[in-house]
Design an enzyme around this catalytic site. Structure first.
Site, mmCIF file in Angstrom:
data_model
loop_
_atom_site.group_PDB
_atom_site.id
_atom_site.type_symbol
_atom_site.label_atom_id
_atom_site.label_comp_id
_atom_site.label_asym_id
_atom_site.label_seq_id
_atom_site.Cartn_x
_atom_site.Cartn_y
_atom_site.Cartn_z
ATOM 1 N N GLU A 154 39.499 57.875 33.170
ATOM 2 C CA GLU A 154 39.178 57.541 31.786
ATOM 3 C C GLU A 154 38.420 56.210 31.711
ATOM 4 O O GLU A 154 37.469 56.062 30.948
ATOM 5 C CB GLU A 154 40.457 57.510 30.942
ATOM 6 C CG GLU A 154 41.098 58.868 30.769
ATOM 7 C CD GLU A 154 41.822 59.399 32.017
ATOM 8 O OE1 GLU A 154 42.054 60.613 32.078
ATOM 9 O OE2 GLU A 154 42.150 58.614 32.928
ATOM 10 N N HIS A 161 39.206 37.153 28.972
ATOM 11 C CA HIS A 161 38.173 36.779 29.937
ATOM 12 C C HIS A 161 36.976 37.728 29.949
ATOM 13 O O HIS A 161 35.863 37.294 30.228
ATOM 14 C CB HIS A 161 38.754 36.740 31.355
ATOM 15 C CG HIS A 161 39.664 35.589 31.581
ATOM 16 N ND1 HIS A 161 40.113 35.242 32.834
ATOM 17 C CD2 HIS A 161 40.238 34.692 30.721
ATOM 18 C CE1 HIS A 161 40.908 34.191 32.747
ATOM 19 N NE2 HIS A 161 41.008 33.846 31.470
#
Length: 169
Positions: free
Chosen positions: A76, A103
């Site tokens: 996925e 991040h």
């Protein structure tokens, strides 16, 4: 926030729970399927539709994220990352869910439905949705390099990436 979700047969129960859970938190949830159990379904179409919707919404200025899941979450994540503008991260604990946003400014997460309980997966999703991007210049620079490569197949070697050239790509 609008949250696009998609899965395959392995995550069908998760998706039903998430529609209710995220909706109760005030999010607009768009379920890209499947809507019924089929052990032979193919996840790429469901996942890519959700990722395309996230990319379209973001391009239009809509606050949006995506959540995709399957047995392991690996396929996925790969499928979602095929869509231009998508940064999908496979998450497996609270730290990876938070760092994906903080991040990497990930706009989609992938979770292994067979790797986590419903409660664990829900906590990962809640952490991802709640965590903002840090806007730290080093992270912005790295994301810009990824976007550049995605756009034209080139990547600029910055002063902070010694030895990397476009020829290395």
């Amino acid at each position: 926030m609008r949250i696009h979700i998609a899965t395959d047969h392995a995550g069908l129960d998760f998706s039903r729970h998430l529609v209710e859970h995220l909706g109760a938190q005030g999010h607009e949830v768009v379920d890209h399927g499947p809507t019924s159990y089929d052990p032979l379904d193919d996840y790429p179409a469901f996942i890519i539709r959700a990722a395309l919707a996230v990319a379209r919404d973001q391009a239009a200025g809509v606050e949006t994220l995506g959540v995709v899941f399957g047995g392991s979450g690996n396929g996925e994540q790969i499928a979602a990352n095929k869509v231009k503008g998508i940064r999908a991260a496979l998450v497996w604990n609270l730290s990876t869910a938070q760092l994906a946003r903080q991040h990497n400014d990930a706009n989609v997460i992938s979770i292994g439905a067979r790797q986590h309980t419903l409660e664990e997966a829900t906590a990962l999703i809640d952490a991802f949705v709640a965590e903002p991007f840090s806007f730290d210049p080093r992270h912005e620079r790295r994301i810009a390099q990824l976007a550049e490569y995605e756009a034209d197949g080139a990547i600029a070697a910055g002063e902070h990436t010694p030895g990397v050239t476009s020829a290395d790509a």
